[in-house]
Design a protein around this motif. Structure first.
Motif, PDB file in Angstrom:
ATOM      1  N   VAL A   1       0.867  -1.175   0.000  1.00 43.80           N
ATOM      2  CA  VAL A   1       0.000   0.000   0.000  1.00 43.80           C
ATOM      3  C   VAL A   1       0.903   1.224   0.000  1.00 43.80           C
ATOM      4  CG1 VAL A   1      -1.662   1.387   1.293  1.00 43.80           C
ATOM      5  CG2 VAL A   1      -1.920  -1.098   1.200  1.00 43.80           C
ATOM      6  N   VAL A   2       0.693   2.116  -0.969  1.00 43.92           N
ATOM      7  CA  VAL A   2       1.415   3.382  -1.028  1.00 43.92           C
ATOM      8  C   VAL A   2       0.380   4.492  -0.840  1.00 43.92           C
ATOM      9  CG1 VAL A   2       2.883   4.911  -2.388  1.00 43.92           C
ATOM     10  CG2 VAL A   2       3.153   2.422  -2.577  1.00 43.92           C
ATOM     11  N   MET A   3       0.594   5.333   0.161  1.00 40.87           N
ATOM     12  CA  MET A   3      -0.408   6.322   0.549  1.00 40.87           C
ATOM     13  C   MET A   3       0.202   7.722   0.613  1.00 40.87           C
ATOM     14  SD  MET A   3      -2.674   6.320   4.087  1.00 40.87           S
ATOM     15  CE  MET A   3      -3.158   4.607   3.793  1.00 40.87           C
ATOM     16  N   ASP A   4      -0.526   8.696   0.056  1.00 42.18           N
ATOM     17  CA  ASP A   4      -0.120  10.089   0.202  1.00 42.18           C
ATOM     18  C   ASP A   4      -0.125  10.471   1.676  1.00 42.18           C
ATOM     19  OD1 ASP A   4       0.260  10.679  -2.438  1.00 42.18           O
ATOM     20  OD2 ASP A   4      -1.521  11.917  -2.674  1.00 42.18           O
ATOM     21  N   ARG A   5       0.917  11.169   2.085  1.00 42.62           N
ATOM     22  CA  ARG A   5       0.988  11.621   3.467  1.00 42.62           C
ATOM     23  C   ARG A   5      -0.187  12.531   3.806  1.00 42.62           C
ATOM     24  NH1 ARG A   5       2.781  16.142   5.743  1.00 42.62           N
ATOM     25  NH2 ARG A   5       3.530  16.914   3.744  1.00 42.62           N
ATOM     26  N   LYS A   6      -0.607  13.361   2.846  1.00 39.65           N
ATOM     27  CA  LYS A   6      -1.654  14.345   3.153  1.00 39.65           C
ATOM     28  C   LYS A   6      -2.997  13.693   3.468  1.00 39.65           C
ATOM     29  CE  LYS A   6      -2.668  15.378  -1.752  1.00 39.65           C
ATOM     30  NZ  LYS A   6      -1.523  14.635  -2.320  1.00 39.65           N
ATOM     31  N   VAL A   7      -3.305  12.540   2.859  1.00 39.46           N
ATOM     32  CA  VAL A   7      -4.589  11.915   3.169  1.00 39.46           C
ATOM     33  C   VAL A   7      -4.551  11.206   4.518  1.00 39.46           C
ATOM     34  CG1 VAL A   7      -5.140  11.599   0.733  1.00 39.46           C
ATOM     35  CG2 VAL A   7      -4.095   9.715   2.002  1.00 39.46           C
ATOM     36  N   ALA A   8      -3.328  10.924   5.004  1.00 36.15           N
ATOM     37  CA  ALA A   8      -3.197  10.275   6.307  1.00 36.15           C
ATOM     38  C   ALA A   8      -3.258  11.272   7.458  1.00 36.15           C
ATOM     39  CB  ALA A   8      -1.882   9.496   6.374  1.00 36.15           C
ATOM     40  N   LEU A   9      -3.106  12.548   7.147  1.00 38.23           N
ATOM     41  CA  LEU A   9      -3.135  13.564   8.204  1.00 38.23           C
ATOM     42  C   LEU A   9      -4.460  13.516   8.959  1.00 38.23           C
ATOM     43  CD1 LEU A   9      -1.539  16.639   6.364  1.00 38.23           C
ATOM     44  CD2 LEU A   9      -0.465  15.128   8.045  1.00 38.23           C
ATOM     45  N   GLY A  10      -4.372  13.552  10.270  1.00 41.36           N
ATOM     46  CA  GLY A  10      -5.574  13.544  11.090  1.00 41.36           C
ATOM     47  C   GLY A  10      -6.140  12.169  11.369  1.00 41.36           C
ATOM     48  N   LYS A  11      -5.617  11.134  10.710  1.00 42.75           N
ATOM     49  CA  LYS A  11      -6.082   9.774  10.965  1.00 42.75           C
ATOM     50  C   LYS A  11      -5.265   9.160  12.105  1.00 42.75           C
ATOM     51  CE  LYS A  11      -8.654  10.261   7.324  1.00 42.75           C
ATOM     52  NZ  LYS A  11     -10.071  10.675   7.474  1.00 42.75           N
ATOM     53  N   SER A  12      -5.884   8.311  12.881  1.00 42.23           N
ATOM     54  CA  SER A  12      -5.194   7.690  14.013  1.00 42.23           C
ATOM     55  C   SER A  12      -4.418   6.458  13.580  1.00 42.23           C
ATOM     56  CB  SER A  12      -6.205   7.293  15.092  1.00 42.23           C
ATOM     57  OG  SER A  12      -6.985   6.187  14.657  1.00 42.23           O
ATOM     58  N   VAL A  13      -3.555   6.001  14.439  1.00 42.29           N
ATOM     59  CA  VAL A  13      -2.801   4.772  14.195  1.00 42.29           C
ATOM     60  C   VAL A  13      -3.757   3.616  13.949  1.00 42.29           C
ATOM     61  CG1 VAL A  13      -1.400   3.027  15.363  1.00 42.29           C
ATOM     62  CG2 VAL A  13      -0.675   5.415  15.362  1.00 42.29           C
ATOM     63  N   ARG A  14      -4.769   3.508  14.774  1.00 41.18           N
ATOM     64  CA  ARG A  14      -5.729   2.413  14.617  1.00 41.18           C
ATOM     65  C   ARG A  14      -6.422   2.478  13.264  1.00 41.18           C
ATOM     66  NH1 ARG A  14      -8.789   0.193  19.835  1.00 41.18           N
ATOM     67  NH2 ARG A  14      -7.038   0.100  21.280  1.00 41.18           N
ATOM     68  N   GLN A  15      -6.866   3.646  12.873  1.00 41.85           N
ATOM     69  CA  GLN A  15      -7.556   3.782  11.598  1.00 41.85           C
ATOM     70  C   GLN A  15      -6.663   3.382  10.428  1.00 41.85           C
ATOM     71  OE1 GLN A  15      -8.737   7.924  12.190  1.00 41.85           O
ATOM     72  NE2 GLN A  15     -10.889   7.328  12.044  1.00 41.85           N
ATOM     73  N   LEU A  16      -5.447   3.895  10.413  1.00 43.44           N
ATOM     74  CA  LEU A  16      -4.539   3.608   9.309  1.00 43.44           C
ATOM     75  C   LEU A  16      -4.170   2.125   9.267  1.00 43.44           C
ATOM     76  CD1 LEU A  16      -2.194   6.720   9.536  1.00 43.44           C
ATOM     77  CD2 LEU A  16      -3.967   6.277   7.816  1.00 43.44           C
ATOM     78  N   ALA A  17      -3.817   1.549  10.408  1.00 48.27           N
ATOM     79  CA  ALA A  17      -3.427   0.137  10.450  1.00 48.27           C
ATOM     80  C   ALA A  17      -4.592  -0.762  10.064  1.00 48.27           C
ATOM     81  CB  ALA A  17      -2.911  -0.224  11.833  1.00 48.27           C
ATOM     82  N   ASP A  18      -5.782  -0.475  10.584  1.00 45.27           N
ATOM     83  CA  ASP A  18      -6.934  -1.318  10.304  1.00 45.27           C
ATOM     84  C   ASP A  18      -7.348  -1.231   8.836  1.00 45.27           C
ATOM     85  OD1 ASP A  18      -6.776  -1.782  12.990  1.00 45.27           O
ATOM     86  OD2 ASP A  18      -8.700  -0.875  13.509  1.00 45.27           O
ATOM     87  N   TYR A  19      -7.248  -0.045   8.262  1.00 44.66           N
ATOM     88  CA  TYR A  19      -7.541   0.116   6.837  1.00 44.66           C
ATOM     89  C   TYR A  19      -6.591  -0.730   5.996  1.00 44.66           C
ATOM     90  CZ  TYR A  19      -7.979   2.423   2.271  1.00 44.66           C
ATOM     91  OH  TYR A  19      -8.151   2.689   0.925  1.00 44.66           O
ATOM     92  N   VAL A  20      -5.312  -0.677   6.321  1.00 45.44           N
ATOM     93  CA  VAL A  20      -4.317  -1.442   5.574  1.00 45.44           C
ATOM     94  C   VAL A  20      -4.546  -2.944   5.755  1.00 45.44           C
ATOM     95  CG1 VAL A  20      -1.862  -1.979   5.387  1.00 45.44           C
ATOM     96  CG2 VAL A  20      -2.602   0.393   5.585  1.00 45.44           C
ATOM     97  N   VAL A  21      -4.961  -3.371   6.936  1.00 39.63           N
ATOM     98  CA  VAL A  21      -5.281  -4.777   7.170  1.00 39.63           C
ATOM     99  C   VAL A  21      -6.274  -5.277   6.124  1.00 39.63           C
ATOM    100  CG1 VAL A  21      -6.621  -6.303   8.680  1.00 39.63           C
ATOM    101  CG2 VAL A  21      -4.745  -4.976   9.628  1.00 39.63           C
TER     102      VAL A  21
END
Length: 287
Positions: free
Chosen positions: A194-214
């Motif tokens: 998964v390659v993600m723009d840093r700007k879309v990850a701004l404001g997202k929590s660790v849980r949200q980002l990790a769970d989405y990637v799962v």
């Protein structure tokens, strides 16, 4: 021949599109974890709702549903260590709770989570330089990898027979000298990125980002058409039409993830696999 995703094949990530100086904003520190998962949602879902959800996020009619059978080794690239470790740890907690086999923490990564300043530019640079991370991908996976947007996600999927040998679905079989017997086959995920723009990850929590990637990597699920999700899902994390955004993986998500990795017969067709998973989701037997 086993194909493993190696860190050296992604060396371009350290030189193009990744800004460590500003990546600190890409994730918030995770709260203390006790090894358990708290899912959100509305309890058990009827089987019809589960079936609709699965069909929205997976193409169940295109062969089998694929999963990792080798231990999974996640690695975060493009963030400071204080953010990398919490995302990797959360990923492992969710995956482990769903019966996904996990490699020790000191392992060769076969699942990459990359944060870049410009995902499209990074992918194009890698494509131009014929980066080996794209080797052996089928047409569908290549389309996923090269599709323009802030998030690129793809998996290398192969087909193996019961003896563990890779097969070619008969495309190169000599019609005058066919094999005496053909055994059952299963679709297997070898690696995922998964390659993600840093700007879309701004404001997202660790849980949200990790769970989405799962869900994107271990299941191969895709966000459905905007606003069409059948139930709350972490796959809606980046959909501006969905409010409120789930704070973590939901009942439906974890039901699909666990159902896929607890399938007893990996040789069934995708439609049959989806049906079995949906029954488990509706009854709550996946957890």
């Amino acid at each position: 021949m086993r194909t493993r995703l190696r860190l050296t094949s992604l060396i371009l990530f350290s030189a193009f599109g990744v800004s460590l100086a500003h990546a600190q904003e890409a994730a918030k520190p995770a709260p203390a974890q006790d090894g358990s998962i708290v899912v959100t949602g509305q309890g058990l879902k009827p089987i019809k709702r589960a079936q609709r959800y699965i069909r929205q996020v997976l193409d169940v009619d295109d062969g089998q549903l694929s999963r990792f059978i080798e231990p999974v080794c996640p690695e975060v690239i493009g963030l400071p260590d204080r953010f990398k470790a919490p995302i990797e740890n959360r990923f492992r907690i969710v995956a482990g709770a769903a019966s996904v086999r996990l490699a020790p923490e000191t392992c060769k990564s076969n699942l990459m989570i990359v944060f870049a300043d410009n995902a499209d530019a990074l992918i194009e640079t890698m494509r131009t330089r014929r980066n080996p991370v794209f080797a052996n991908l089928d047409e569908g996976a290549l389309q996923d990898a090269f599709k323009a947007g802030p998030i690129h996600a793809w998996r290398l999927v192969v087909t193996r027979d019961e003896a563990g040998n890779m097969t070619n679905s008969g495309t190169d079989t000599d019609p005058d000298n066919p094999p005496v017997m053909e055994g059952d086959t299963q679709a297997i995920t070898i690696n995922a990125v998964v390659v993600m723009d840093r700007k879309v990850a701004l404001g997202k929590s660790v849980r949200q980002l990790a769970d989405y990637v799962v869900m994107r990597t271990l299941v191969g699920a895709r966000p459905p058409a905007k606003g069409s999700i059948a139930a709350p899902s972490i796959l809606s994390l980046f959909d501006p039409a969905v409010t409120p955004v789930p704070g973590e993986i939901t009942d439906m998500d974890i039901g699909l993830l666990a159902g896929l990795y607890k399938l007893r017969n990996p040789y069934e067709q995708g439609g049959d696999q989806a049906w079995r998973i949906s029954r488990g989701m509706a009854s709550g037997k996946q957890r």
